[in-house]
Design an enzyme around this catalytic site. Structure first.
Site, PDB file in Angstrom:
ATOM      1  N   ARG A  53       0.827  -1.201   0.000  1.00  0.00           N
ATOM      2  CA  ARG A  53       0.000   0.000   0.000  1.00  0.00           C
ATOM      3  C   ARG A  53       0.867   1.260   0.000  1.00  0.00           C
ATOM      4  NH1 ARG A  53      -2.130   1.025   4.246  1.00  0.00           N
ATOM      5  NH2 ARG A  53      -1.207  -0.555   5.594  1.00  0.00           N
ATOM      6  N   LYS A  60      -8.408  -2.421   1.415  1.00  0.00           N
ATOM      7  CA  LYS A  60      -8.272  -1.540   2.573  1.00  0.00           C
ATOM      8  C   LYS A  60      -9.000  -0.212   2.378  1.00  0.00           C
ATOM      9  CE  LYS A  60      -5.987  -4.238   5.298  1.00  0.00           C
ATOM     10  NZ  LYS A  60      -6.715  -4.872   6.427  1.00  0.00           N
ATOM     11  N   HIS A  97     -10.642  -4.007  13.154  1.00  0.00           N
ATOM     12  CA  HIS A  97      -9.543  -4.670  12.440  1.00  0.00           C
ATOM     13  C   HIS A  97      -9.110  -5.851  13.303  1.00  0.00           C
ATOM     14  CE1 HIS A  97      -5.272  -4.571  10.588  1.00  0.00           C
ATOM     15  NE2 HIS A  97      -6.090  -5.242   9.821  1.00  0.00           N
ATOM     16  N   SER A 148       1.026  -6.824  12.660  1.00  0.00           N
ATOM     17  CA  SER A 148       1.792  -7.829  11.925  1.00  0.00           C
ATOM     18  C   SER A 148       2.837  -8.488  12.829  1.00  0.00           C
ATOM     19  CB  SER A 148       2.475  -7.166  10.730  1.00  0.00           C
ATOM     20  OG  SER A 148       3.210  -8.098   9.996  1.00  0.00           O
ATOM     21  N   LYS A 193      -1.863 -13.078  15.063  1.00  0.00           N
ATOM     22  CA  LYS A 193      -3.331 -12.942  14.957  1.00  0.00           C
ATOM     23  C   LYS A 193      -3.928 -14.019  14.055  1.00  0.00           C
ATOM     24  CE  LYS A 193      -5.155  -9.783  12.288  1.00  0.00           C
ATOM     25  NZ  LYS A 193      -5.688  -8.583  11.654  1.00  0.00           N
ATOM     26  N   THR A 194      -3.343 -14.207  12.874  1.00  0.00           N
ATOM     27  CA  THR A 194      -3.872 -15.202  11.927  1.00  0.00           C
ATOM     28  C   THR A 194      -3.694 -16.616  12.473  1.00  0.00           C
ATOM     29  OG1 THR A 194      -3.364 -13.746  10.070  1.00  0.00           O
ATOM     30  CG2 THR A 194      -3.727 -16.055   9.554  1.00  0.00           C
ATOM     31  N   ASP A 252      -9.782 -10.883   9.387  1.00  0.00           N
ATOM     32  CA  ASP A 252      -9.200  -9.528   9.320  1.00  0.00           C
ATOM     33  C   ASP A 252     -10.156  -8.368   9.620  1.00  0.00           C
ATOM     34  OD1 ASP A 252      -6.836  -7.982   8.828  1.00  0.00           O
ATOM     35  OD2 ASP A 252      -7.692  -7.373   6.915  1.00  0.00           O
ATOM     36  N   ARG A 275       1.485 -12.419  -1.219  1.00  0.00           N
ATOM     37  CA  ARG A 275       0.147 -12.617  -0.637  1.00  0.00           C
ATOM     38  C   ARG A 275      -0.672 -13.630  -1.425  1.00  0.00           C
ATOM     39  NH1 ARG A 275      -1.692  -9.520   4.063  1.00  0.00           N
ATOM     40  NH2 ARG A 275      -0.128  -7.887   4.361  1.00  0.00           N
TER      41      ARG A 275
END
Length: 656
Positions: free
Chosen positions: A174, A319, A338, A356, A360-361, A375, A440
């Site tokens: 981004r 996003k 988020h 990051s 979390k994932t 997410d 990704r």
């Protein structure tokens, strides 16, 4: 030929006997020849037309109440798309025809639409673009989008597992400094502006210049891709989005990431609530006011439009829409988050917040629980709902052993961004960073075996804030008061490890408000107040879980074992951790349990794991100072009656 030769066959081989029992004619098992006179006619037999899902009206039915015919519905769709692509200076949209221009024979009979100004067009205003037709490739299937990408987009390949490997061009992430929001009478007061805010302002006029540039570029193309899809699995608060793009890669990415409509929902889609114009292959004009590079991502909340110029990175669309939801949902008293979310077999829901590298994932993907989403979520009066229809997973160093669900999801239909693969076998090397470290995979959520469909759940029971503390002073788990939950939610802390010039590696504290500062639109305290109100109303408990270091900072101590963190998360889910004995730590005032099944008790209080107690106290005060400095930008913001809530949150921070 002699009689002996005839019996033996040529060169001594046995003679083939044929069956002539039926009228002395030889028979075999071949099928009749195809009913086609030319190769084109043969190809036309290969695909059958999709039948409309809406039944044909009964001829005895009242015509006034009969649904529109398939052709009329297509015409209405094209008129809606033409209106979306209308040049605001010329006042009308392009001439559109549905279908691939490469298959002109197939699209010859397809309905088209021409949209002109209400009072006719003076001859002098006719342009080349107004004379041509633009082909609309509308809500194509993954198979059709694969064909478009492979044929026309350089850098598109099918990998050994069936995923589509693509390149996002010069931008592989981004561009937050090039993202702007129109500041007008409404957003001037509503949005968070100034120090610490992700919202960079632009005016209406500049947005319209960029919009015109994007629309003109898209209208100049022979074909554009249009996706009509949804955001938010909560049917009462669903948002209709339209994405207009120039690449099959972008269309497939959004097909995966947004909620896919049924055929019936698509037929009744109507006018979108929000539109993205992705002209990322075309740069913005750097002489335009506010432009600082050839890239610009522009949001106009009043017009409910987003324009992308100068970047082909697909994550900007995902996003950008998340930012829109951060504005629209709170206006409906719905909290946008988020976070990851999962649900146990008894219906207990947990939210996972973390930047990051915090896990979390990994921690929200649990084989013993249903995945609601990885997410983006909404928390409304009815419970939690996933905003998206897919997952956008990091691929760097991906392995079957570490992330089996993500590994297995990379198959036909998945978009792989910027990965490197072996030239002959097309096997992906997930350790290769030649293009970027930010590789990704985007895939539909149903590619995860234990995904909960539809992606909704009841009110959360636990709110888990994850931090990877490389300073090694935060406990592996702490039970938070409501005020502490708000304080740490607004702070959004983790620590990264960065190399310095002399080779010594020092932890670098990172703070991101609400664990997603780049995407929030309102002041962080507004989201925190909504979170506290919902947690209090529905009896949710807040937890701070450190997945970072223990026994010393990075380079001295060691990373807390994932197995121990999983035991902690299991104890939170089961409710057993609520019944533990707790004591309060110094400085941060965190409540830490004395024991957890399967976790060594000595690591639960970080001071026990440090051999150098003075170094521990020094590092603890250093981190507390970083928290205090970061929070100063929020201190002046008044929330609650007589500012009592702001003071309560501030008091929940570290005390020196």
């Amino acid at each position: 030929m002699t009689s002996n030769e005839g019996a033996a066959g040529r060169r001594g081989l046995p003679k083939i006997q044929t069956d002539k029992s039926h009228d002395e004619i030889c028979h075999d098992d071949s099928a009749p020849t195809v009913k086609a006179q030319t190769i084109d006619e043969l190809h036309s037999l290969q695909m059958k037309k999709s039948a409309p899902s809406t039944p044909t009206p009964d001829k005895t039915q009242d015509v006034a109440f009969a649904p529109p015919s398939g052709q009329e519905r297509q015409k209405q769709q094209l008129q809606s798309i033409s209106a979306s692509l209308a040049s605001l200076t010329r006042g009308y949209g392009p001439k559109l025809v549905k279908g691939d221009p490469a298959r002109k024979a197939e699209t010859a009979g397809v309905s088209h639409v021409t949209q002109h100004p209400a009072h006719g067009t003076p001859t002098i205003s006719v342009s080349d673009s107004s004379l041509k037709f633009t082909h609309i490739l509308y809500n194509l299937s993954p198979a059709e989008l694969y064909e478009q990408a492979i044929k026309y987009e350089k850098g598109s390949f099918i990998t050994s597992t069936g995923a589509l490997a693509t390149l996002s061009g010069a931008k592989t992430g981004r561009s937050p400094k090039d993202k702007r929001v129109v500041k007008d009478e409404t957003t001037h007061d509503d949005l968070w502006w100034g120090k610490g805010s992700p919202n960079i302002e632009m005016d209406e006029q500049t947005f319209m210049v960029n919009r015109e540039r994007a629309v003109d570029y898209l209208n100049s193309l022979e074909k554009v891709f249009v996706n009509d899809q949804f955001l938010n699995w909560d049917p009462q608060n669903r948002i209709k989005v339209r994405i207009v793009s120039a690449r099959a890669y972008h269309s497939l990415f959004m097909h995966n990431m947004c909620i896919r409509p049924t055929t019936e929902e698509l037929e009744n889609f109507g006018t979108p609530d929000f539109t993205i114009y992705n002209a990322g292959q075309f740069p913005c004009n750097r002489y335009t006011h506010y432009m600082t590079s050839s890239t610009s991502i522009d949001l106009n909340l009043a017009r409910r439009e987003m324009v992308i110029l100068g970047t082909q990175y697909a994550g900007e669309m995902k996003k950008g829409l998340f930012s829109v939801m951060h504005y629209l949902m709170p206006k409906r008293q719905i909290l946008s988050l988020h976070s990851g979310s999962n649900m146990g077999k008894d219906g207990d829901v947990a939210l996972f917040f973390g930047l990051s590298g915090t896990g979390k994932t990994t921690l929200s993907t649990d084989h013993n629980r249903f995945l609601i989403g990885d997410d983006e979520h909404c928390w409304s009066d009815t419970g939690v709902s996933n905003i998206e229809g897919g997952c956008y997973a990091k691929c760097i160093d991906l392995s079957r052993e570490k992330e089996p669900d993500i590994w297995n999801a990379i198959k036909f239909g998945t978009v792989l961004e910027n990965v490197v693969f072996e030239e002959h076998t097309r096997e992906v090397d997930y350790t290769d960073k030649s293009v970027t470290e930010n590789t990704r995979a985007a895939y539909p959520i149903e590619f995860i075996p234990n995904a909960k469909l539809p992606c909704v759940g009841p009110h959360p029971k636990n709110v888990i804030l994850l931090a990877c503390d490389a300073f090694g002073v935060l406990p592996p788990v702490s039970k938070l008061s409501l005020a502490q939950t708000m304080y740490h939610f607004i702070s959004g802390y983790t620590a990264l490890v960065a190399g310095t010039e002399d080779g010594i590696k020092e932890p670098q504290a990172t703070f991101s408000a609400c664990f997603g500062a780049a995407f929030i639109m309102l002041h962080p305290t507004k989201y925190a107040a909504m979170l506290a109100e919902k947690m209090q109303k529905h009896g949710a408990t807040g937890w701070l879980v450190n997945t970072g270091w223990s026994g010393g900072r990075y380079g001295v101590g060691s990373r807390i074992k994932l197995a121990h963190t999983r035991k902690i998360i299991d104890a939170i889910h089961s409710g057993s951790l609520l019944n533990a004995n707790y004591k309060k730590t110094k400085v941060f005032g965190l409540e830490i349990p004395s024991e957890i099944e399967g976790v060594p008790s000595d690591i639960l209080d970080p001071v026990n794991t440090w051999s150098d107690k003075d170094a521990y106290n020094e590092t603890l005060l250093k981190l507390a100072g970083l928290f205090k400095n970061n929070f100063e930008v929020f201190v002046s913001h008044k929330i609650g009656i007589d500012n009592n809530l702001a003071e309560e949150i501030l008091a929940a921070g570290p005390v020196f």
